[in-house]
Design a protein around this motif. Structure first.
Motif, PDB file in Angstrom:
ATOM      1  N   GLU A   1      -2.321  11.425   7.005  1.00  0.00           N
ATOM      2  CA  GLU A   1      -3.068  11.838   5.812  1.00  0.00           C
ATOM      3  C   GLU A   1      -4.393  12.511   6.174  1.00  0.00           C
ATOM      4  OE1 GLU A   1      -2.542   8.880   6.885  1.00  0.00           O
ATOM      5  OE2 GLU A   1      -4.417   7.733   6.845  1.00  0.00           O
ATOM      6  N   TRP A   2      -4.725  12.512   7.450  1.00  0.00           N
ATOM      7  CA  TRP A   2      -5.951  13.178   7.921  1.00  0.00           C
ATOM      8  C   TRP A   2      -5.667  14.564   8.490  1.00  0.00           C
ATOM      9  CZ3 TRP A   2     -11.302  11.593   9.146  1.00  0.00           C
ATOM     10  CH2 TRP A   2     -11.715  10.498   8.386  1.00  0.00           C
TER      11      TRP A   2
ATOM     12  N   PHE B   1       0.874  -1.165   0.000  1.00  0.00           N
ATOM     13  CA  PHE B   1       0.000   0.000   0.000  1.00  0.00           C
ATOM     14  C   PHE B   1       0.916   1.221   0.000  1.00  0.00           C
ATOM     15  CE2 PHE B   1      -4.520   0.544   2.057  1.00  0.00           C
ATOM     16  CZ  PHE B   1      -4.961   1.207   0.934  1.00  0.00           C
TER      17      PHE B   1
ATOM     18  N   GLU C   1      -9.145  -3.310   8.484  1.00  0.00           N
ATOM     19  CA  GLU C   1      -8.145  -2.240   8.546  1.00  0.00           C
ATOM     20  C   GLU C   1      -7.441  -2.276   9.899  1.00  0.00           C
ATOM     21  OE1 GLU C   1      -9.285   1.496   6.879  1.00  0.00           O
ATOM     22  OE2 GLU C   1      -8.026   2.666   8.222  1.00  0.00           O
TER      23      GLU C   1
ATOM     24  N   HIS D   1       0.618   5.306   0.609  1.00  0.00           N
ATOM     25  CA  HIS D   1      -0.143   6.521   0.892  1.00  0.00           C
ATOM     26  C   HIS D   1       0.779   7.709   0.672  1.00  0.00           C
ATOM     27  CE1 HIS D   1      -3.276   4.034   2.618  1.00  0.00           C
ATOM     28  NE2 HIS D   1      -4.034   5.094   2.759  1.00  0.00           N
TER      29      HIS D   1
ATOM     30  N   ARG E   1     -15.441  -1.440  -0.180  1.00  0.00           N
ATOM     31  CA  ARG E   1     -15.766  -0.077   0.229  1.00  0.00           C
ATOM     32  C   ARG E   1     -16.353   0.725  -0.927  1.00  0.00           C
ATOM     33  NH1 ARG E   1     -10.987   1.451   4.591  1.00  0.00           N
ATOM     34  NH2 ARG E   1     -10.905  -0.628   5.520  1.00  0.00           N
TER      35      ARG E   1
ATOM     36  N   TYR F   1      -5.915   3.260  -5.074  1.00  0.00           N
ATOM     37  CA  TYR F   1      -6.817   3.616  -3.974  1.00  0.00           C
ATOM     38  C   TYR F   1      -7.445   4.932  -4.385  1.00  0.00           C
ATOM     39  CZ  TYR F   1      -7.976   5.789   0.584  1.00  0.00           C
ATOM     40  OH  TYR F   1      -8.592   6.416   1.646  1.00  0.00           O
TER      41      TYR F   1
ATOM     42  N   MET G   1     -14.256  -1.129  11.015  1.00  0.00           N
ATOM     43  CA  MET G   1     -12.846  -1.410  10.772  1.00  0.00           C
ATOM     44  C   MET G   1     -12.589  -2.913  10.655  1.00  0.00           C
ATOM     45  SD  MET G   1     -11.615   1.622  10.596  1.00  0.00           S
ATOM     46  CE  MET G   1      -9.984   2.089  11.146  1.00  0.00           C
TER      47      MET G   1
ATOM     48  N   HIS H   1      -6.459  10.775  -2.206  1.00  0.00           N
ATOM     49  CA  HIS H   1      -6.947  10.477  -0.857  1.00  0.00           C
ATOM     50  C   HIS H   1      -8.067  11.463  -0.513  1.00  0.00           C
ATOM     51  CE1 HIS H   1      -6.867   9.189   3.381  1.00  0.00           C
ATOM     52  NE2 HIS H   1      -6.402   8.060   2.865  1.00  0.00           N
ATOM     53  N   HIS H   2      -8.530  11.420   0.752  1.00  0.00           N
ATOM     54  CA  HIS H   2      -9.675  12.258   1.132  1.00  0.00           C
ATOM     55  C   HIS H   2      -9.411  13.758   0.895  1.00  0.00           C
ATOM     56  CE1 HIS H   2     -10.737   8.507   2.870  1.00  0.00           C
ATOM     57  NE2 HIS H   2     -10.284   8.689   4.096  1.00  0.00           N
TER      58      HIS H   2
ATOM     59  N   TRP I   1     -18.291   5.930   3.841  1.00  0.00           N
ATOM     60  CA  TRP I   1     -19.218   6.032   4.971  1.00  0.00           C
ATOM     61  C   TRP I   1     -19.988   7.356   4.998  1.00  0.00           C
ATOM     62  CZ3 TRP I   1     -13.837   5.740   5.568  1.00  0.00           C
ATOM     63  CH2 TRP I   1     -13.203   6.945   5.879  1.00  0.00           C
TER      64      TRP I   1
ATOM     65  N   ASP J   1     -12.487   4.036  -0.839  1.00  0.00           N
ATOM     66  CA  ASP J   1     -12.517   4.325   0.598  1.00  0.00           C
ATOM     67  C   ASP J   1     -13.345   5.599   0.792  1.00  0.00           C
ATOM     68  OD1 ASP J   1     -11.944   3.902   3.274  1.00  0.00           O
ATOM     69  OD2 ASP J   1      -9.876   4.587   3.181  1.00  0.00           O
TER      70      ASP J   1
ATOM     71  N   ILE K   1      -3.667   9.873  12.299  1.00  0.00           N
ATOM     72  CA  ILE K   1      -2.989   9.461  11.074  1.00  0.00           C
ATOM     73  C   ILE K   1      -2.670  10.669  10.190  1.00  0.00           C
ATOM     74  CG2 ILE K   1      -3.609   7.021  10.922  1.00  0.00           C
ATOM     75  CD1 ILE K   1      -6.245   7.666   9.732  1.00  0.00           C
TER      76      ILE K   1
ATOM     77  N   TRP L   1      -0.500   6.146   7.988  1.00  0.00           N
ATOM     78  CA  TRP L   1      -0.441   5.733   6.573  1.00  0.00           C
ATOM     79  C   TRP L   1       0.397   6.758   5.802  1.00  0.00           C
ATOM     80  CZ3 TRP L   1      -2.894   1.074   5.649  1.00  0.00           C
ATOM     81  CH2 TRP L   1      -3.825   0.664   6.601  1.00  0.00           C
TER      82      TRP L   1
ATOM     83  N   ARG M   1     -19.579  -2.702   4.347  1.00  0.00           N
ATOM     84  CA  ARG M   1     -18.478  -3.028   5.257  1.00  0.00           C
ATOM     85  C   ARG M   1     -18.878  -2.850   6.719  1.00  0.00           C
ATOM     86  NH1 ARG M   1     -13.594   0.686   7.105  1.00  0.00           N
ATOM     87  NH2 ARG M   1     -14.435   2.464   5.986  1.00  0.00           N
TER      88      ARG M   1
HETATM   89  O1  H79 Z   1      -6.399   5.434   3.849  1.00  0.00           O
HETATM   90  C1  H79 Z   1      -6.233   4.999   5.173  1.00  0.00           C
HETATM   91  C2  H79 Z   1      -6.958   5.895   6.129  1.00  0.00           C
HETATM   92  O2  H79 Z   1      -6.729   7.265   5.876  1.00  0.00           O
HETATM   93  C3  H79 Z   1      -8.380   5.528   5.846  1.00  0.00           C
HETATM   94  N1  H79 Z   1      -8.348   4.128   5.482  1.00  0.00           N
HETATM   95  C4  H79 Z   1      -6.979   3.723   5.415  1.00  0.00           C
HETATM   96  C5  H79 Z   1      -6.758   2.648   4.392  1.00  0.00           C
HETATM   97  C6  H79 Z   1      -9.210   5.825   6.980  1.00  0.00           C
HETATM   98  N2  H79 Z   1     -10.173   6.628   6.864  1.00  0.00           N
HETATM   99  N3  H79 Z   1     -10.767   6.704   8.027  1.00  0.00           N
HETATM  100  N4  H79 Z   1     -10.170   5.984   8.876  1.00  0.00           N
HETATM  101  C7  H79 Z   1      -9.173   5.380   8.269  1.00  0.00           C
HETATM  102  C8  H79 Z   1     -10.633   5.851  10.226  1.00  0.00           C
HETATM  103  C9  H79 Z   1     -11.985   6.417  10.264  1.00  0.00           C
HETATM  104  C10 H79 Z   1     -12.988   5.685  10.739  1.00  0.00           C
HETATM  105  C11 H79 Z   1     -14.301   6.263  10.827  1.00  0.00           C
HETATM  106 FE1  H79 Z   1     -15.904   5.109  10.443  1.00  0.00          FE
HETATM  107  C12 H79 Z   1     -15.016   6.841   9.781  1.00  0.00           C
HETATM  108  C13 H79 Z   1     -15.091   6.232  11.979  1.00  0.00           C
HETATM  109  C14 H79 Z   1     -16.379   6.725  11.596  1.00  0.00           C
HETATM  110  C15 H79 Z   1     -16.319   7.105  10.241  1.00  0.00           C
HETATM  111  C16 H79 Z   1     -15.717   3.692   9.005  1.00  0.00           C
HETATM  112  C17 H79 Z   1     -17.058   3.943   9.224  1.00  0.00           C
HETATM  113  C18 H79 Z   1     -15.180   3.189  10.179  1.00  0.00           C
HETATM  114  C19 H79 Z   1     -16.167   3.163  11.108  1.00  0.00           C
HETATM  115  C20 H79 Z   1     -17.334   3.612  10.514  1.00  0.00           C
END
Ligand code: H79
Length: 472
Positions: free
Chosen positions: A90-91, A67, A295, A69, A270, A182, A278, A138-139, A242, A239, A88, A318, A275
């Motif tokens: 990337e957030w 993977f 994950e 990132h 996803r 991704y 996690m 990514h996001h 949600w 990804d 993390i 990541w 899904r």
């Molecule tokens: O790319 C990496 C992370 O940035 C991404 N996935 C991996 C591969 C990631 N995005 N979010 N997260 C990891 C954690 C977030 C979880 C949450 Fe939910 C989103 C909590 C509430 C909304 C998904 C849906 C998990 C639980 C419910």
């Protein structure tokens, strides 16, 4: 018509039935599909879909992938305005409440001149990995290729001006590694997606009234670019599904859209809403997607007939964070690889390159060490299926027709390796590392128990593989 016919065609041979939204389809459309399928051609000119087993074959054999990132978040590397930001890397845009106006200028500082695609691919390949999944987007919304539907990409916005995905695509082709993308459904940069939700980009209670416009005019065209110009791809790894705006019918439509562009592509779960958090496996067969995505965790047991892939970081992030030194040991990583294979899953292990374009040294070292083990023992990973023995006290077990691979983590102190739960006749036992395949003696001690005589010292301190050739 294109959309409707696509929906019909793509439910693949496992036929997930419920052909929704096609009630109004005309007889003409149906004849078109039938005609195309008889000729073995899809509507877009490709071959018609393979069965799921045929599509999944290379992926099930591969068992181990990388993977990657990588994006603008490598520039702040976990710090914003002099403060270390939790979570993390990337957030960071979301965690540090960074408005687009302040995040966008990171493009000017993203100039990874030390990037060498051949080197990335070589590092993956030498580790024994068979595929690479990289963040096309990514996001945060920044694109690592020259997307025609935005200027927020590596060519139009950064001083680097090299198409990272194009270079990787060439290097992967050259070295026989499957390239996969991704792609985030969620987008904190796009005004028709989550951008207006600032400072809570990830607010799952809000929706954007213009979201359909984002899907039709941005998300789908981007996927078309990626598949058409950088393919054929191994996997599309979605990804961010949600968010409130995304629904299961939209997921199914996307699944179909992507398959119509490349019928043999593999798509993770996803893409839709199936899904389970996690834990990552799908709630039921009714949901779109070819495989489950645990994950940062490994399921307690495998599930017969269910494809899944555990994705995991080597430290706690990541995307690159300069001060995250919480690295898993090589031993831990190799045990995880065997654990996952023994349960019938794939291991997607992450690296987060720096803004200079380098995979962190700690990751490179661990991957090289994993590669040394794989060099000798990969036969016990590639193309194997889950353990038929259930839990074993000394380690893990993987299987191929007529063969069991005993992954011994805890070497017996008395030179006797006890294998319980085995009724089959054992024809031969040897160490996988032994090129001469010298026979180890095997004694049946019980109807379902054999004892293998092994050297007093573990030949491999991390995981010694003992092969049993058995009568099926
Ligand atoms: O790319 C990496 C992370 O940035 C991404 N996935 C991996 C591969 C990631 N995005 N979010 N997260 C990891 C954690 C977030 C979880 C949450 Fe939910 C989103 C909590 C509430 C909304 C998904 C849906 C998990 C639980 C419910």
């Amino acid at each position: 018509m294109d959309n409707k016919t696509t929906q019909l065609r793509s439910y693949d041979n496992t036929c997930r039935s419920t052909i929704n939204a096609v009630i109004t389809i005309t007889a003409l459309c149906i004849f078109t599909i039938a005609g195309c399928q008889q000729q073995g051609r899809g509507l877009l000119g490709e071959k018609r879909p393979l069965t799921k087993d045929e599509r999944m074959k290379w992926w099930r054999d591969a068992r181990f992938g990388m993977f990657i990132h990588w994006g603008l978040y490598a520039v702040p590397a976990g710090e914003w305005k002099g403060k270390r930001i939790d979570g993390i890397g990337e957030w960071i845009m979301e965690r540090a409440d960074i408005p687009v106006s302040e995040y966008e200028p990171l493009t000017k500082k993203f100039n990874p001149v030390k990037f060498n695609a051949d080197e990335f691919v070589r590092i993956a390949k030498n580790a024994g990995m068979k595929y690479i999944v990289i963040t096309s987007k990514h996001h945060d919304g920044f694109c690592l290729w020259d997307s025609k539907v935005t200027d927020y990409d590596i060519i139009d916005a950064s001083p680097f001006k090299r198409d990272i995905l194009k270079e990787l695509s060439k290097a992967c082709k050259k070295q026989g590694i499957k390239l996969c993308f991704y792609h985030s459904i969620m987008d904190w940069h796009h005004p028709d997606a989550q951008r207006p939700f600032y400072p809570n980009y990830n607010d799952t209670k809000q929706s954007n009234p213009n979201f359909a416009r984002y899907v039709d005019n941005y998300l789908k065209p981007q996927l078309k670019e990626l598949i058409t110009n950088y393919g054929p791809l191994g996997v599309l790894w979605f990804d961010g599904e949600w968010i409130k705006d995304w629904t299961e019918p939209m997921g199914k439509d996307m699944f179909n859209y992507v398959l119509a562009l490349q019928p043999n592509i593999i798509i993770n779960n996803r893409v839709g809403k199936g899904r389970k958090g996690m834990e990552g496996l799908s709630k039921s067969e009714e949901y779109a997607g070819d495989f489950g995505t645990p994950e940062q965790q490994i399921p307690a047991t495998g599930l017969p007939g269910v494809d899944w892939e555990s994705c995991m970081t080597m430290n706690n992030t990541w995307g690159y964070k300069s001060y995250d030194h919480n690295w898993k040991s090589t031993k831990d990583l190799l045990h995880k690889l065997a654990d996952i294979a023994s349960k019938g899953g794939n291991f997607l292990l992450n690296v987060g390159p720096t803004a200079e374009g380098l995979i962190p040294g700690a990751s490179v070292e661990r991957l090289a060490a994993m590669g040394e083990w794989m060099e000798v023992n990969s036969e016990s990973i590639y193309g194997t299926t889950a353990s038929p023995l259930g839990k074993v006290s000394w380690g893990r077990c993987t299987a191929k027709p007529g063969k069991l691979y005993l992954h011994v983590f805890d070497w017996p102190t008395n030179s006797k390796l006890e294998v319980t739960g085995l009724k089959n006749k054992v024809k031969k036992a040897y160490l996988l590392a032994d090129k001469k395949r010298a026979k180890l003696s095997v004694r049946r001690e019980d109807e379902d128990k054999v004892v293998v005589s092994v050297p007093s010292e573990a030949p491999d301190a991390i995981n010694t593989v003992v092969v049993l050739e058995i009568k099926s």
